[in-house]
Structures are given as structure tokens and as C-alpha cells.
Motif scaffolding. Structure first.
Motif, PDB file in Angstrom:
ATOM      1  N   SER A   3       1.692  -5.070   0.068  1.00 58.99           N
ATOM      2  CA  SER A   3       1.137  -5.044   1.190  1.00 58.99           C
ATOM      3  C   SER A   3       0.180  -6.351   1.659  1.00 58.99           C
ATOM      4  N   LYS A   4      -0.646  -6.512   0.876  1.00 61.37           N
ATOM      5  CA  LYS A   4      -1.473  -7.705   1.163  1.00 61.37           C
ATOM      6  C   LYS A   4      -1.008  -8.984   0.388  1.00 61.37           C
TER       7      LYS A   4
ATOM      8  N   ARG B   2       6.455  -1.515   3.019  1.00 65.31           N
ATOM      9  CA  ARG B   2       6.058  -0.474   2.208  1.00 65.31           C
ATOM     10  C   ARG B   2       6.502  -0.403   0.789  1.00 65.31           C
TER      11      ARG B   2
ATOM     12  N   TYR C 167      -5.750  -6.764  -3.911  1.00 70.52           N
ATOM     13  CA  TYR C 167      -6.052  -7.966  -3.484  1.00 70.52           C
ATOM     14  C   TYR C 167      -5.971  -8.975  -4.395  1.00 70.52           C
TER      15      TYR C 167
ATOM     16  N   ALA D 262       0.057   1.561  -2.453  1.00 71.32           N
ATOM     17  CA  ALA D 262      -0.926   1.849  -3.407  1.00 71.32           C
ATOM     18  C   ALA D 262      -1.665   2.970  -2.800  1.00 71.32           C
TER      19      ALA D 262
ATOM     20  N   SER E  99       0.054  -3.339  -4.854  1.00 67.14           N
ATOM     21  CA  SER E  99       0.725  -3.184  -3.645  1.00 67.14           C
ATOM     22  C   SER E  99       1.207  -4.553  -3.027  1.00 67.14           C
TER      23      SER E  99
ATOM     24  N   ASP F 289      -7.737  -0.169  -8.611  1.00 69.13           N
ATOM     25  CA  ASP F 289      -6.784  -0.905  -7.456  1.00 69.13           C
ATOM     26  C   ASP F 289      -6.962  -2.306  -7.338  1.00 69.13           C
TER      27      ASP F 289
HETATM   28  C1  PLP Z   1      -4.471  -2.237   1.934  1.00 66.87           C
HETATM   29  C2  PLP Z   1      -5.117  -1.691   0.605  1.00 66.87           C
HETATM   30  C3  PLP Z   1      -4.141  -1.175  -0.212  1.00 66.87           C
HETATM   31  C4  PLP Z   1      -2.823  -1.082   0.112  1.00 66.87           C
HETATM   32  O1  PLP Z   1      -2.102   0.194   0.714  1.00 66.87           O
HETATM   33  P1  PLP Z   1      -0.552   0.239   0.834  1.00 66.87           P
HETATM   34  O2  PLP Z   1      -0.209   1.656   0.766  1.00 66.87           O
HETATM   35  O3  PLP Z   1      -0.001  -0.190  -0.627  1.00 66.87           O
HETATM   36  O4  PLP Z   1      -0.471  -0.652   1.970  1.00 66.87           O
HETATM   37  C5  PLP Z   1      -4.701  -0.327  -1.210  1.00 66.87           C
HETATM   38  N1  PLP Z   1      -6.110  -0.491  -1.528  1.00 66.87           N
HETATM   39  C6  PLP Z   1      -6.849  -0.991  -0.771  1.00 66.87           C
HETATM   40  C7  PLP Z   1      -8.141  -0.955  -1.076  1.00 66.87           C
HETATM   41  C8  PLP Z   1      -6.402  -1.609   0.602  1.00 66.87           C
HETATM   42  O5  PLP Z   1      -7.268  -2.020   1.124  1.00 66.87           O
END
Ligand code: PLP
Length: 394
Positions: free
Chosen positions: A235-236, A244, A206, A106, A233, A203
């Protein structure tokens, strides 16, 4: 040769470097003290077993002629896009698989999306803010306008009456403030975007932390498909910070300035992006499988319990805070009128706990502080006990 002079307009970001410096200095001077870091914005639990298996299988397929894969499609494999669409359906939001772009995360999409907008757009961000939105637009020479998050709106900024914007970044649940928009609040943002002929960049990184009955997607709001792009994403959600993979949704019904936004974003991706690797897309699809969802929930519950432990300590201490319920972040008001950095030093020296000073995220962060629930359970419990001891009950 001339460089992009917009880079001169970036404000140097000392936040994490300064946090690291002060922490390392303290550790060097106090080698016997056990410092606990609750400042980290990165996940710490490993990938779910089904995800690892899928990635391994994907890697093996690349080593066999019959199953070898070359360049993937720019917008991702159909089965992954369909998995994302089905995931949205699971919480009642209608997103077609052909509106989904699979990406490497993201953060890149939040920055890259700027390629399709001209430099003369005004960009609205909330303050405090995730710095990527600001810096990527300063690099492109765009003007930034702010919507204030503060105690009066529970650190969830609402559209300012008198400020016009063309592009609006919203992050919910929010990093750094942990606040999350309700349905009615999102309706107001959608109305504001339509009135201004603006585009919302939403975005949802979360969304998996949401536990109350609030929207997981801006598309839960009617009409959002005519004014919003959503980034998310794994990621979290599933611990993909090092693996990734993310996804961006661009509704085919989104039109601005005589252009179809989906078409120009497709053209941008086809020109500058060659897709996400096969093993990673296999891993991403596994996250959305029934077993994958079960397994990632265990990690999410672990972080959520840490967040609950930190929040209840704030409740006991009578400290104002936002977040912790639908978010891994607890955004608290520094006690006794301390400044962000003053409280940072106080916590480090007295409790040997590291957090993140709020003013690093914008002027409204002054006097506030961010703790995260991405740490280890025992360390979180110990940190909270130490914080309670040094702050004391009111
Ligand atoms: C961690 C985070 C992301 C995720 O980013 P990636 O590139 O997918 O790891 C996106 N936006 C926010 C606000 C975040 O804190």
C-alpha cells in the motif's frame, strides 16, 4: 439471535469524522480560502508503469482459455512468494518463500491473525497506536495492555518491566509517531517476547521509507523467527492502497502452546480466504522486479522529500518532533502548550492547513499532532510556509 457484545466495548472513533466535519465547516464558511490537507494517510501518486503493464497483461490472460486462471492458491502464487523472499534477501534478511502468505493487505491480516489466538490472551499495543490493533482485539474480547510512547523514549515504546503480555503489536516505522526501532531496541522486544512466551505481530508497512541504517524487518534480529509474525503491504511501498496486496510472514519454526503457528494460520486462510486475484499478484510481482524497484523509488523519494521539507521547518521553528526521516509521518509537539484539537483549529483557521490531532491515537497523543508527506509537493511547500508564518520563529 444475539450480537457480539464485545462491540459495545469499542470506543467510538470520531477522529477522522471530526477532522472532516471541522474542515468542511471551515470551507463552507470560507469559500475563498485554499485549504491544504496534510492529514491524509493515503498515498496520492499513481502506480508505477511496469506495475500497470503487469496488471493489464494479467487481466488479458484471464480472457483467454489457454491462460485463464481459476482460484489461486490460498497462500499466493509461488513466483510472488519467491519475489518477496528475494526482496528480503536484498536487505540481508533470510525469509523462505514457503513462509510467505500473499494477502489483500496488512490491515486485514493484522485483524484476522486474531482468529488463531484464544480470547484470554493479553494484547500489548503501544500508545499512541494504529487503531486497528486495538479495535480488532476488543471485538474478540481480549484485554489490552499498553506500552507508553512518549518524549522520554522518542515516541518508540520499549517493553514495560512490570506488564505481562501474550501478543505484542509493534509497528516500525510507526504510524502515527514516525519513530522507527533500532536493532538494539528490537533485540529488547524479542527478549521480552521470549521471556513472556509471547508472539510479536510486527507491522512493517512503512519499511520502504527507511533511509537510516536500521532494520527493515524484525527478522534482522536473531531469534525473531521463534517469536514473531511479520505483516507488510504494498500500500505505502508502491501505492497499492486501492489495488490491495500485502504479505504476512509466518516462520515455520514458530511454535506456541504445543502448536505450529504456520499450520494453524494456513488452516485459517484455507478456510476463510480464497486468495488474491491473478492480475493483482502479477502487479505485486512487478513491484519486486528490478525495473519495478527503480520506478517505485521515484515515488518514495518524492514523499521522503516532502517529509524532509516538513521536518526542516520544525527544526527551524524549534518544535519537538519524531519521524520524517524513516517515515512519511511527522509527529510534532503542539507549540505553546496547545492541546491537539486546539492546535488543529488554530492551524485550520490561521494557516488553512489540516493535520491530524494526536490524541485520536491514544492518551499519549494529547498535545501532539501528525502531519503527513503524502501530499503534493507545491502544496506541502506552501503549507509549511504558512505554518512558519503563523507560529513564528522562537
Ligand atoms: C497503511 C497501513 C497499513 C496498510 O494496510 P493495507 O491494508 O495493506 O492497505 C498497515 N499498517 C499500518 C500501521 C498502516 O498505516
Amino acid at each position: 439471535m444475539r450480537v457480539n457484545k464485545n462491540f459495545d466495548n469499542l470506543v467510538p472513533n470520531y477522529l477522522f469524522a471530526e477532522v472532516a466535519k471541522r474542515t468542511n465547516d471551515f470551507i463552507a464558511k470560507n469559500p475563498d480560502k485554499k485549504v491544504i490537507k496534510l492529514g491524509i494517510g493515503d498515498v496520492t501518486l499513481p502506480l508505477a508503469p511496469v506495475v500497470v503493464e503487469a496488471m493489464k497483461k494479467g487481466a488479458e490472460e484471464l480472457g483467454v482459455k489457454e491462460t485463464f486462471k481459476g482460484y489461486p492458491e490460498y497462500e499466493g502464487y509461488d513466483f510472488v512468494r519467491q519475489a518477496v523472499s528475494d526482496y528480503y534477501k536484498s536487505f540481508g534478511v533470510d525469509v523462505n518463500a514457503d513462509e510467505v502468505f500473499i494477502s489483500d493487505g496488512a490491515k486485514s491480516d493484522c485483524g484476522n491473525i486474531g482468529d488463531i489466538f484464544s480470547a484470554d490472551n493479553a494484547v500489548m499495543v503501544t500508545d499512541p497506536v494504529y487503531p486497528v490493533y486495538v479495535d480488532s482485539n476488543i471485538m474478540a474480547g481480549r484485554k489490552i495492555v499498553y506500552a507508553d510512547s512518549n518524549e522520554s523514549n522518542g515516541f518508540a515504546a520499549m517493553p514495560p518491566e512490570d506488564v505481562k503480555a501474550d501478543i505484542i503489536y509493534l509497528c516500525s516505522p510507526n504510524n502515527p509517531t514516525g519513530s522507527a526501532y533500532t536493532y538494539d531496541q528490537l533485540v529488547k522486544w524479542v527478549e521480552y517476547a521470549k521471556k513472556n512466551d509471547a508472539v510479536i505481530l510486527y507491522d512493517a508497512a512503512y519499511e520502504a521509507f527507511i533511509s537510516e541504517n536500521i532494520p527493515r524487518s524484525i527478522y534482522a534480529v536473531e531469534g525473531a523467527k521463534e517469536c514473531a509474525i511479520e505483516m507488510c503491504s504494498l500500500s505505502k511501498t508502491a501505492g497499492f492502497t486501492g489495488t490491495r496486496c500485502g504479505y504476512t510472514i509466518v516462520p515455520k519454526t514458530l511454535e506456541r502452546d504445543g502448536h505450529n503457528i504456520y499450520s494453524i494460520w494456513y488452516r485459517r486462510q484455507a478456510t476463510k480466504f480464497n486468495g488474491v486475484s491473478w492480475p493483482v499478484q502479477c502487479a505485486a510481482a512487478a513491484v519486486f522486479s528490478e525495473e519495478g524497484q527503480k520506478q517505485i523509488k521515484e515515488n518514495l523519494e518524492y514523499y521522503k522529500e516532502n517529509a524532509r521539507i516538513i521536518s526542516s521547518a520544525m527544526d527551524e521553528l524549534g518544535i519537538y518532533y519524531t519521524g520524517g526521516k524513516n517515515s512519511p509521518y511527522i509527529w510534532l509537539k503542539c507549540p505553546n502548550g496547545m492541546g491537539s484539537w486546539e492546535f488543529f483549529d488554530f492551524l485550520l483557521e490561521k494557516a488553512n492547513v489540516v493535520g491530524t490531532p494526536g490524541e485520536g491515537f491514544g492518551k499519549n497523543g494529547a498535545g501532539y499532532f501528525r502531519l503527513t508527506s503524502f501530499g503534493d509537493r507545491d502544496n506541502t511547500i506552501e503549507a509549511v510556509e504558512r505554518i512558519k508564518k503563523v507560529i513564528g520563529k522562537k
